[in-house]
Design a protein around this motif. Structure first.
Motif, PDB file in Angstrom:
ATOM      1  N   THR A   1       0.818  -1.211   0.000  1.00 32.38           N
ATOM      2  CA  THR A   1       0.000   0.000   0.000  1.00 32.38           C
ATOM      3  C   THR A   1       0.849   1.258   0.000  1.00 32.38           C
ATOM      4  O   THR A   1       0.657   2.172  -0.823  1.00 32.38           O
ATOM      5  CB  THR A   1      -0.936   0.012   1.232  1.00 32.38           C
ATOM      6  OG1 THR A   1      -1.863  -1.067   1.115  1.00 32.38           O
ATOM      7  CG2 THR A   1      -1.704   1.329   1.322  1.00 32.38           C
ATOM      8  N   TYR A   2       1.821   1.327   0.901  1.00 30.56           N
ATOM      9  CA  TYR A   2       2.584   2.567   1.010  1.00 30.56           C
ATOM     10  C   TYR A   2       3.700   2.661  -0.031  1.00 30.56           C
ATOM     11  O   TYR A   2       4.166   3.769  -0.319  1.00 30.56           O
ATOM     12  CB  TYR A   2       3.068   2.758   2.444  1.00 30.56           C
ATOM     13  CG  TYR A   2       1.881   3.089   3.331  1.00 30.56           C
ATOM     14  CD1 TYR A   2       1.247   4.316   3.221  1.00 30.56           C
ATOM     15  CD2 TYR A   2       1.349   2.137   4.204  1.00 30.56           C
ATOM     16  CE1 TYR A   2       0.128   4.612   3.975  1.00 30.56           C
ATOM     17  CE2 TYR A   2       0.225   2.432   4.969  1.00 30.56           C
ATOM     18  CZ  TYR A   2      -0.389   3.670   4.843  1.00 30.56           C
ATOM     19  OH  TYR A   2      -1.515   3.958   5.575  1.00 30.56           O
ATOM     20  N   ALA A   3       4.062   1.547  -0.634  1.00 33.38           N
ATOM     21  CA  ALA A   3       4.946   1.621  -1.804  1.00 33.38           C
ATOM     22  C   ALA A   3       4.198   2.279  -2.961  1.00 33.38           C
ATOM     23  O   ALA A   3       4.753   3.126  -3.672  1.00 33.38           O
ATOM     24  CB  ALA A   3       5.424   0.226  -2.194  1.00 33.38           C
ATOM     25  N   THR A   4       2.932   1.906  -3.137  1.00 37.43           N
ATOM     26  CA  THR A   4       2.145   2.523  -4.212  1.00 37.43           C
ATOM     27  C   THR A   4       1.879   3.993  -3.909  1.00 37.43           C
ATOM     28  O   THR A   4       1.876   4.825  -4.823  1.00 37.43           O
ATOM     29  CB  THR A   4       0.812   1.780  -4.427  1.00 37.43           C
ATOM     30  OG1 THR A   4       0.058   1.768  -3.207  1.00 37.43           O
ATOM     31  CG2 THR A   4       1.045   0.350  -4.873  1.00 37.43           C
ATOM     32  N   TYR A   5       1.669   4.340  -2.638  1.00 38.13           N
ATOM     33  CA  TYR A   5       1.461   5.754  -2.308  1.00 38.13           C
ATOM     34  C   TYR A   5       2.716   6.572  -2.629  1.00 38.13           C
ATOM     35  O   TYR A   5       2.614   7.728  -3.030  1.00 38.13           O
ATOM     36  CB  TYR A   5       1.135   5.902  -0.817  1.00 38.13           C
ATOM     37  CG  TYR A   5      -0.325   5.695  -0.470  1.00 38.13           C
ATOM     38  CD1 TYR A   5      -1.074   4.701  -1.087  1.00 38.13           C
ATOM     39  CD2 TYR A   5      -0.951   6.480   0.485  1.00 38.13           C
ATOM     40  CE1 TYR A   5      -2.396   4.496  -0.759  1.00 38.13           C
ATOM     41  CE2 TYR A   5      -2.286   6.281   0.825  1.00 38.13           C
ATOM     42  CZ  TYR A   5      -2.997   5.282   0.200  1.00 38.13           C
ATOM     43  OH  TYR A   5      -4.307   5.082   0.518  1.00 38.13           O
ATOM     44  N   CYS A   6       3.883   5.969  -2.415  1.00 36.95           N
ATOM     45  CA  CYS A   6       5.134   6.673  -2.709  1.00 36.95           C
ATOM     46  C   CYS A   6       5.353   6.859  -4.212  1.00 36.95           C
ATOM     47  O   CYS A   6       5.826   7.914  -4.655  1.00 36.95           O
ATOM     48  CB  CYS A   6       6.317   5.907  -2.120  1.00 36.95           C
ATOM     49  SG  CYS A   6       6.460   6.004  -0.328  1.00 36.95           S
ATOM     50  N   PHE A   7       5.005   5.839  -4.992  1.00 37.88           N
ATOM     51  CA  PHE A   7       5.372   5.840  -6.409  1.00 37.88           C
ATOM     52  C   PHE A   7       4.231   6.182  -7.356  1.00 37.88           C
ATOM     53  O   PHE A   7       4.467   6.526  -8.508  1.00 37.88           O
ATOM     54  CB  PHE A   7       5.945   4.477  -6.791  1.00 37.88           C
ATOM     55  CG  PHE A   7       7.138   4.075  -5.969  1.00 37.88           C
ATOM     56  CD1 PHE A   7       8.186   4.962  -5.763  1.00 37.88           C
ATOM     57  CD2 PHE A   7       7.214   2.829  -5.376  1.00 37.88           C
ATOM     58  CE1 PHE A   7       9.290   4.609  -5.003  1.00 37.88           C
ATOM     59  CE2 PHE A   7       8.315   2.457  -4.615  1.00 37.88           C
ATOM     60  CZ  PHE A   7       9.355   3.351  -4.423  1.00 37.88           C
ATOM     61  N   VAL A   8       2.981   6.091  -6.884  1.00 36.74           N
ATOM     62  CA  VAL A   8       1.844   6.347  -7.760  1.00 36.74           C
ATOM     63  C   VAL A   8       1.254   7.727  -7.519  1.00 36.74           C
ATOM     64  O   VAL A   8       1.048   8.503  -8.454  1.00 36.74           O
ATOM     65  CB  VAL A   8       0.739   5.279  -7.566  1.00 36.74           C
ATOM     66  CG1 VAL A   8      -0.454   5.571  -8.467  1.00 36.74           C
ATOM     67  CG2 VAL A   8       1.290   3.894  -7.846  1.00 36.74           C
ATOM     68  N   ALA A   9       0.949   8.040  -6.264  1.00 42.14           N
ATOM     69  CA  ALA A   9       0.257   9.288  -5.943  1.00 42.14           C
ATOM     70  C   ALA A   9       1.121  10.502  -6.276  1.00 42.14           C
ATOM     71  O   ALA A   9       2.348  10.446  -6.206  1.00 42.14           O
ATOM     72  CB  ALA A   9      -0.129   9.303  -4.469  1.00 42.14           C
ATOM     73  N   MET A  10       0.454  11.604  -6.631  1.00 45.62           N
ATOM     74  CA  MET A  10       1.165  12.852  -6.848  1.00 45.62           C
ATOM     75  C   MET A  10       1.785  13.299  -5.523  1.00 45.62           C
ATOM     76  O   MET A  10       1.245  13.039  -4.446  1.00 45.62           O
ATOM     77  CB  MET A  10       0.194  13.922  -7.356  1.00 45.62           C
ATOM     78  CG  MET A  10      -0.456  13.571  -8.701  1.00 45.62           C
ATOM     79  SD  MET A  10       0.717  13.513 -10.077  1.00 45.62           S
ATOM     80  CE  MET A  10       1.016  15.257 -10.336  1.00 45.62           C
ATOM     81  N   TYR A  11       2.911  13.996  -5.623  1.00 47.30           N
ATOM     82  CA  TYR A  11       3.606  14.447  -4.414  1.00 47.30           C
ATOM     83  C   TYR A  11       2.675  15.307  -3.560  1.00 47.30           C
ATOM     84  O   TYR A  11       1.963  16.184  -4.056  1.00 47.30           O
ATOM     85  CB  TYR A  11       4.845  15.254  -4.792  1.00 47.30           C
ATOM     86  CG  TYR A  11       5.562  15.830  -3.595  1.00 47.30           C
ATOM     87  CD1 TYR A  11       6.468  15.066  -2.879  1.00 47.30           C
ATOM     88  CD2 TYR A  11       5.306  17.139  -3.162  1.00 47.30           C
ATOM     89  CE1 TYR A  11       7.113  15.581  -1.763  1.00 47.30           C
ATOM     90  CE2 TYR A  11       5.948  17.659  -2.045  1.00 47.30           C
ATOM     91  CZ  TYR A  11       6.851  16.871  -1.356  1.00 47.30           C
ATOM     92  OH  TYR A  11       7.482  17.377  -0.245  1.00 47.30           O
ATOM     93  N   ASN A  12       2.676  15.041  -2.240  1.00 46.22           N
ATOM     94  CA  ASN A  12       1.928  15.882  -1.304  1.00 46.22           C
ATOM     95  C   ASN A  12       2.712  15.991   0.002  1.00 46.22           C
ATOM     96  O   ASN A  12       3.808  15.429   0.128  1.00 46.22           O
ATOM     97  CB  ASN A  12       0.511  15.335  -1.071  1.00 46.22           C
ATOM     98  CG  ASN A  12       0.503  13.905  -0.532  1.00 46.22           C
ATOM     99  OD1 ASN A  12       1.161  13.603   0.461  1.00 46.22           O
ATOM    100  ND2 ASN A  12      -0.232  13.025  -1.199  1.00 46.22           N
TER     101      ASN A  12
END
Length: 297
Positions: free
Chosen positions: A108-119
């Protein structure tokens, strides 16, 4: 400090951080750039979500990550802590459950790091990814040190469970390849929107799908690797499938396009994997706990 105590502290840090991040992701709805559309490098326009932590995500992606946050908060964190409790009681089932749900947090948090736009939560996502990785490795290593074949001596549905894991791995692979192959001639892959690449498909095709197939075939041949990976992949699969189910519902409510596979196939596989987990846990010989207890000290 014993390894058990160190592991307990690590898991609690992950649980508290994940809960805090998820709560903020769900309830942060302050308008920032509502209604704004941005051009992609392919000449299309993508409307941004425009609110809260995920304001720079597309409408489709924002619906998915907010649904993921809900699954993490209401299912993932309680599952993580209850699994930790069972594991600390030297339950071999608890150790499998804990390792599997840590795989969910890592993914989950690997995808948040690499998929989601920077926030503004990027460093927290990175911290959660790193902590989940080391916790996953630690707990998987502790399972690897156990004579797992003896624990599953009572398992009667091994062939069925093996084949369903293999089938799921191939199904995920074919689904993503079916989306990617049409774009090889120069088109734009479905779902790319204003993002630069497809990390989820890369993680699934490069790691998850091979791990599913390898664990299935290894379990079919009664290899230790199969007994080690199969329960972990099943548990990780259930948590991720539940997240995908929640994402599909969230996207449907928000008006985003949802494929029939997401509405039918994934819920079907969720049920199958829950049944598979029941079969594997039922087949565990709970009378052999002393070895696991010694390794947890």
């Amino acid at each position: 400090m014993t390894m058990k105590k160190k592991n307990t502290i690590l898991i609690w840090i992950i649980a508290l951080l994940a809960a805090g991040v998820s709560i903020y992701g769900i309830f942060s709805n302050q308008p920032i750039n509502v209604g704004q559309s941005v051009p992609t490098i392919h000449g299309d326009l993508v409307t941004l979500y425009g609110k809260g932590l995920y304001h720079n995500e597309s409408l489709s992606m924002a619906a998915q990550v907010r649904a993921q946050d809900m699954v993490t908060l209401f299912l993932g964190v309680p599952f993580l802590l209850s699994s930790l409790y069972l594991s600390n009681k030297d339950s071999i089932k608890g150790k499998f459950l804990l390792t599997g749900v840590l795989g969910y947090f890592l993914y989950t948090y690997a995808t948040y790091c690499f998929v989601a736009m920077y926030n503004n939560f990027f460093l927290l996502f990175t911290l959660l990814m790193g902590l989940s990785f080391f916790a996953f490795v630690i707990n998987l290593s502790s399972l690897n040190a156990i004579q797992l074949n003896q624990y599953f001596s009572k398992m009667t549905a091994r062939k069925y469970v093996s084949c369903s894991i293999i089938l799921f791995g191939f199904a995920i692979g074919l689904m993503w390849l079916g989306r990617l192959f049409p774009a090889l001639s120069g088109g734009v892959p479905e779902g790319l929107e204003h993002y630069t690449t497809l990390p989820i498909q890369a993680l699934d095709l490069g790691i998850v799908v091979p791990a599913m197939i390898i664990s299935g075939f290894s379990l079919l041949k009664e290899k230790k690797l199969g007994y080690l990976l199969a329960p972990v992949m099943i548990i990780k699969g259930i948590t991720l499938l539940l997240a995908v189910d929640a994402m599909a519902i969230s996207m449907l409510i928000s008006g985003a396009e949802v494929s029939p596979a997401e509405l039918i196939v994934f819920p079907l596989f969720t049920g199958v994997f829950c049944f598979n987990l029941y079969l594997m846990m039922k087949g565990v010989n709970t009378g052999k706990q002393s070895e696991a207890k010694q390794l947890s000290q």
